[in-house]
Design a protein around this motif. Sequence first.
Motif, PDB file in Angstrom:
ATOM      1  N   TRP A  30       0.864  -1.192   0.000  1.00 33.19           N
ATOM      2  CA  TRP A  30       0.000   0.000   0.000  1.00 33.19           C
ATOM      3  C   TRP A  30       0.892   1.230   0.000  1.00 33.19           C
ATOM      4  N   MET A  31       0.765   2.053  -1.031  1.00 35.55           N
ATOM      5  CA  MET A  31       1.610   3.240  -1.181  1.00 35.55           C
ATOM      6  C   MET A  31       0.736   4.464  -1.436  1.00 35.55           C
ATOM      7  N   ALA A  32       1.166   5.589  -0.858  1.00 34.05           N
ATOM      8  CA  ALA A  32       0.475   6.867  -1.069  1.00 34.05           C
ATOM      9  C   ALA A  32       1.489   7.990  -0.932  1.00 34.05           C
ATOM     10  N   ASP A  33       1.750   8.683  -2.021  1.00 30.05           N
ATOM     11  CA  ASP A  33       2.655   9.842  -2.009  1.00 30.05           C
ATOM     12  C   ASP A  33       4.023   9.478  -1.449  1.00 30.05           C
ATOM     13  N   GLY A  34       4.545   8.322  -1.857  1.00 32.60           N
ATOM     14  CA  GLY A  34       5.860   7.889  -1.420  1.00 32.60           C
ATOM     15  C   GLY A  34       5.911   7.213  -0.066  1.00 32.60           C
ATOM     16  N   VAL A  35       4.793   7.077   0.612  1.00 25.48           N
ATOM     17  CA  VAL A  35       4.739   6.436   1.933  1.00 25.48           C
ATOM     18  C   VAL A  35       4.250   5.002   1.772  1.00 25.48           C
ATOM     19  N   ILE A  36       4.980   4.059   2.353  1.00 28.38           N
ATOM     20  CA  ILE A  36       4.636   2.642   2.309  1.00 28.38           C
ATOM     21  C   ILE A  36       4.006   2.252   3.631  1.00 28.38           C
ATOM     22  N   SER A  37       2.871   1.588   3.560  1.00 32.48           N
ATOM     23  CA  SER A  37       2.151   1.170   4.770  1.00 32.48           C
ATOM     24  C   SER A  37       1.794  -0.301   4.655  1.00 32.48           C
ATOM     25  N   ASP A  38       1.693  -0.958   5.819  1.00 31.64           N
ATOM     26  CA  ASP A  38       1.315  -2.370   5.824  1.00 31.64           C
ATOM     27  C   ASP A  38      -0.195  -2.565   5.876  1.00 31.64           C
ATOM     28  N   TRP A  86      -4.224  -0.502   4.656  1.00 35.98           N
ATOM     29  CA  TRP A  86      -4.868   0.529   3.835  1.00 35.98           C
ATOM     30  C   TRP A  86      -5.411   1.640   4.713  1.00 35.98           C
ATOM     31  N   GLU A  87      -5.330   2.865   4.214  1.00 39.15           N
ATOM     32  CA  GLU A  87      -5.912   4.020   4.878  1.00 39.15           C
ATOM     33  C   GLU A  87      -6.749   4.789   3.856  1.00 39.15           C
ATOM     34  N   PRO A  88      -7.848   5.416   4.278  1.00 41.82           N
ATOM     35  CA  PRO A  88      -8.682   6.145   3.306  1.00 41.82           C
ATOM     36  C   PRO A  88      -8.038   7.408   2.758  1.00 41.82           C
ATOM     37  N   THR A  89      -7.141   8.043   3.521  1.00 46.07           N
ATOM     38  CA  THR A  89      -6.515   9.294   3.083  1.00 46.07           C
ATOM     39  C   THR A  89      -5.001   9.162   3.150  1.00 46.07           C
ATOM     40  N   SER A  90      -4.342  10.060   2.444  1.00 43.04           N
ATOM     41  CA  SER A  90      -2.885  10.071   2.426  1.00 43.04           C
ATOM     42  C   SER A  90      -2.351  10.679   3.715  1.00 43.04           C
ATOM     43  N   PRO A  91      -1.311  10.097   4.308  1.00 44.26           N
ATOM     44  CA  PRO A  91      -0.738  10.706   5.513  1.00 44.26           C
ATOM     45  C   PRO A  91       0.071  11.957   5.216  1.00 44.26           C
ATOM     46  N   VAL A  92       0.316  12.243   3.953  1.00 43.67           N
ATOM     47  CA  VAL A  92       1.128  13.412   3.583  1.00 43.67           C
ATOM     48  C   VAL A  92       0.261  14.650   3.423  1.00 43.67           C
ATOM     49  N   ASN A  93      -0.761  14.565   2.573  1.00 51.12           N
ATOM     50  CA  ASN A  93      -1.582  15.744   2.280  1.00 51.12           C
ATOM     51  C   ASN A  93      -3.076  15.515   2.517  1.00 51.12           C
ATOM     52  N   GLY A  94      -3.470  14.361   3.039  1.00 49.76           N
ATOM     53  CA  GLY A  94      -4.875  14.117   3.339  1.00 49.76           C
ATOM     54  C   GLY A  94      -5.737  13.848   2.120  1.00 49.76           C
ATOM     55  N   ARG A  95      -5.154  13.518   0.994  1.00 48.47           N
ATOM     56  CA  ARG A  95      -5.929  13.269  -0.227  1.00 48.47           C
ATOM     57  C   ARG A  95      -6.680  11.949  -0.107  1.00 48.47           C
ATOM     58  N   LEU A  96      -7.940  11.972  -0.522  1.00 47.40           N
ATOM     59  CA  LEU A  96      -8.780  10.779  -0.412  1.00 47.40           C
ATOM     60  C   LEU A  96      -8.415   9.754  -1.475  1.00 47.40           C
ATOM     61  N   ASP A  97      -8.479   8.476  -1.094  1.00 47.83           N
ATOM     62  CA  ASP A  97      -8.217   7.358  -2.004  1.00 47.83           C
ATOM     63  C   ASP A  97      -6.830   7.474  -2.615  1.00 47.83           C
TER      64      ASP A  97
END
Length: 571
Positions: A396-404, A406-417
């Motif tokens: 699971w990746m969002a804006d360069g952040v790898i997570s084990d 899923w999250e609904p928003t990005s931890p960087v800028n709060g973008r949905l999905d």
Amino acid sequence: MVRLVVYLISIALIASGLAWLADRPGTLQIVWQGYDIETSVFRAVVLLAAAIATIVFLWSLFRALWNSPAAIGDRLIRRRQRRGLDAVSSGLIAVGAGDSALASRYALQARKSLPHEPLTHLLRAQTAELTGDRATARRIYEAMLTSPETEQLGLRGLFLEAQRENASEAARQFASRALKANPKLGWSSNALFEQQCKQKDWTAALQTLEHARKNGHVAKAAAERKRAVLLTAKALEAEDDAPEKALNLALEAHSLAPDLVPAAALAGRMLASRGNTAKAAKILQKTWAKSPHPDLAAAYAYARVGDSTRDRFDRVRQLAALNPHSIESPIAVATAAIDARMYDEARRALEPLLAERLTQRVATLMARIEAGENGEKGRVREWLARAMNAARDPAWMADGVISDHWEPTSPVNGRLDAFQWRVPVETRDATRNEILARRLEELIAIEAPADSAVAASAPQSVNDSDVISEDDIIDAEPVTTTAKPADISNASEASSAPEAPAEAPTESNTQRPSGNRDTATAVPARANLQPTGKDDVKLFVAPRAPDDPGTDPLAPEPEQPIARRSFRAVN
């Protein structure tokens, strides 16, 4: 062209009329107040036309003189407006070009010429932003709120300023106020939705999304996807406290976005816990065919309560057949086979991936197979080492952040999905290494019980008194001495002579620990002299352990005295 034609026609009509009058002579007599005026008709008509023209001219002259002050004022106003509009236009161009000095000069001119013009306020605010004067920009935007014409412009400016200063709550209030002032504004609905997602206010975000969809600000497909993500977020929060509500939200989210893995996995788990295995399997199969994921395979394997490991293996193999070209299918089959201790099936499932599609998960599964089937620690370590250098698995990746997870928003800028299941770029980061380290620790733990058993069953043949501590270790240093060539030759002959038979090792020597390379366990029979120069000979004297009785004393060396240096103990 039309005016020219009208003019020519008018001249032709006048000329025709005059010619008609000239061809028909007559007399016109006027008797009035004792006056008797007699003239021709043609002359009377000409004099009448001249009189009318004179009257019109005099009226126009009088009107021009009467309106001259107002005309002069209007002309000055128009000139000032033209100058102000030119300043506004040039100032906006300067702002777009990034020329703060020129923009400030034009903003000052525009303020003098058009002080109440909305474009002047906009130019002044943007010039203040360009020069970095945030306080002036906010003051100008706040002044715009007093006028209905510039209220929306001021709200947008204040919203952007709040975003620059990371004031989320203020930005949300400005966007909400702008949306109430004009529900058809697209930026206000989108901005309010983003702020609500950052603050994880899923209920309000759903309302804003519905409002944006009704007004055509969001496409239907995008709106359904965002609604599914929001419903999944609410379902995950309500899973423990309100399971019935969470199940309904997850089912609605799955109906809107069948490829959304978290919604399907949550719905499958909750339906399976309620005993509705058929519906859970249907949902998981539908999502697996579109977006295979390990969470779906795990939920599908445990969809029926009370199944044996062999039954779970058969179920996972049926699920893998729905998407055989995905790498998740053989990995899921191998995982279920390992749990069922069917190592041949697990090896057969992973065999097509070992050549060109070896990933870290595949290598760790092979290590589990080797540990469970044969218990070969060497093979286990080999696969663990290959796992460290193997290709990465999707995460699971969002804006360069790898997570084990899923999250609904990005931890960087709060973008949905923002989280997507894909292979990360080939750069090591702390999060990915921690995840891999945890997996390797789980696999290394396989060898721990066996090692503990071997250590417990091994005989304790070494006594505590026989173990040499670090304080007893003594280092030797080379000693340089001066000897004659004859002594060197005698020493060489002595070293080439046959050695005497060594003594039998004592009990204390046989019980020395052999694992420590730095520990001295024996004393050599003699010290060898080796020439290092013309007159220099280095004598290496080996240390003797404190509890080592040593060997028989050596024969005396040549009479040349040797200057010895004291040994240095290691602290």
